[in-house]
Design an enzyme around this catalytic site. Structure first.
Site, mmCIF file in Angstrom:
data_model
loop_
_atom_site.group_PDB
_atom_site.id
_atom_site.type_symbol
_atom_site.label_atom_id
_atom_site.label_comp_id
_atom_site.label_asym_id
_atom_site.label_seq_id
_atom_site.Cartn_x
_atom_site.Cartn_y
_atom_site.Cartn_z
ATOM 1 N N GLN A 137 0.787 -1.275 0.031
ATOM 2 C CA GLN A 137 0.053 0.024 -0.030
ATOM 3 C C GLN A 137 0.818 1.245 0.026
ATOM 4 O O GLN A 137 1.250 1.713 1.062
ATOM 5 C CB GLN A 137 -0.982 -0.250 1.139
ATOM 6 C CG GLN A 137 -1.980 1.070 1.263
ATOM 7 C CD GLN A 137 -2.925 0.812 2.107
ATOM 8 O OE1 GLN A 137 -3.229 0.199 2.656
ATOM 9 N NE2 GLN A 137 -3.791 1.935 2.123
ATOM 10 N N PHE A 138 1.105 1.832 -0.996
ATOM 11 C CA PHE A 138 2.173 3.044 -1.335
ATOM 12 C C PHE A 138 1.343 4.067 -0.769
ATOM 13 O O PHE A 138 2.207 5.018 -0.287
ATOM 14 C CB PHE A 138 2.357 3.176 -2.617
ATOM 15 C CG PHE A 138 1.419 3.881 -3.633
ATOM 16 C CD1 PHE A 138 1.230 5.206 -3.868
ATOM 17 C CD2 PHE A 138 0.357 2.978 -4.269
ATOM 18 C CE1 PHE A 138 0.389 5.873 -4.635
ATOM 19 C CE2 PHE A 138 -0.742 3.636 -5.033
ATOM 20 C CZ PHE A 138 -0.623 4.929 -5.301
ATOM 21 N N THR A 139 -0.021 4.193 -0.470
ATOM 22 C CA THR A 139 -0.438 5.356 -0.024
ATOM 23 C C THR A 139 -0.126 5.668 1.370
ATOM 24 O O THR A 139 -0.455 6.673 1.853
ATOM 25 C CB THR A 139 -1.940 5.337 -0.270
ATOM 26 O OG1 THR A 139 -2.493 4.231 0.552
ATOM 27 C CG2 THR A 139 -2.422 5.054 -1.691
#
Length: 150
Positions: free
Chosen positions: A78-80
């Site tokens: 989850q890059f966010t």
């Protein structure tokens, strides 16, 4: 690296309505890889997460680890989690590691969790649009940043 650990009674991840990974009692781990992260960052999390004593013992105290209860893990990239929201209203994701580098560390982390003695480790698909479902137990949610671990 940033990890959001949710104690779950079950979780799954779907792509196009097809389950690609799941776990029963254990952890759903959302993993964000930040620019500059290395295997040393992943190693800190690999050492810490399976040993977190956040499952209840016979007295109802959070005293047992995932390893002690035979807990399973679902790891989802989850890059966010690396978002910078300090300016304006649109998050910036420039703190995220480039996808090629992030995927290498994500795979290293998953491999390390398997090697740490976790009974079952499944994943989402790196970079895919995924739908994650979970039954958070407690709820218990812990956020770890490798920069603050020894």
């Amino acid at each position: 690296m940033i990890a959001v650990i949710q104690r779950v009674n079950g979780a799954d991840v779907k792509i196009n309505n097809e389950i690609t990974g799941s776990c029963s009692k254990g952890f759903l781990i959302l993993l964000g890889v930040v620019q500059g992260d290395t295997r040393a960052d992943a190693d800190k999390l690999i050492k810490k997460i399976p040993n977190l004593r956040i499952f209840e013992d016979e007295n109802g105290k959070m005293n047992l680890s995932a390893l002690e209860i035979g807990g399973e893990m679902l790891v989802v990239s989850q890059f966010t989690l690396c978002a910078d929201c300090s300016h304006g209203r649109r998050p910036s994701f420039t703190n995220s590691a480039p996808p090629d580098e992030a995927n290498v560390l994500y795979e290293y982390f998953v491999s390390g969790m398997k090697g740490a003695g976790v009974s079952r480790v499944e994943t989402g698909v790196f970079g895919a649009d995924m739908q994650v479902s979970l039954v958070n137990d407690g709820p218990v949610t812990i956020i770890l940043n490798s920069n603050y671990l020894k």
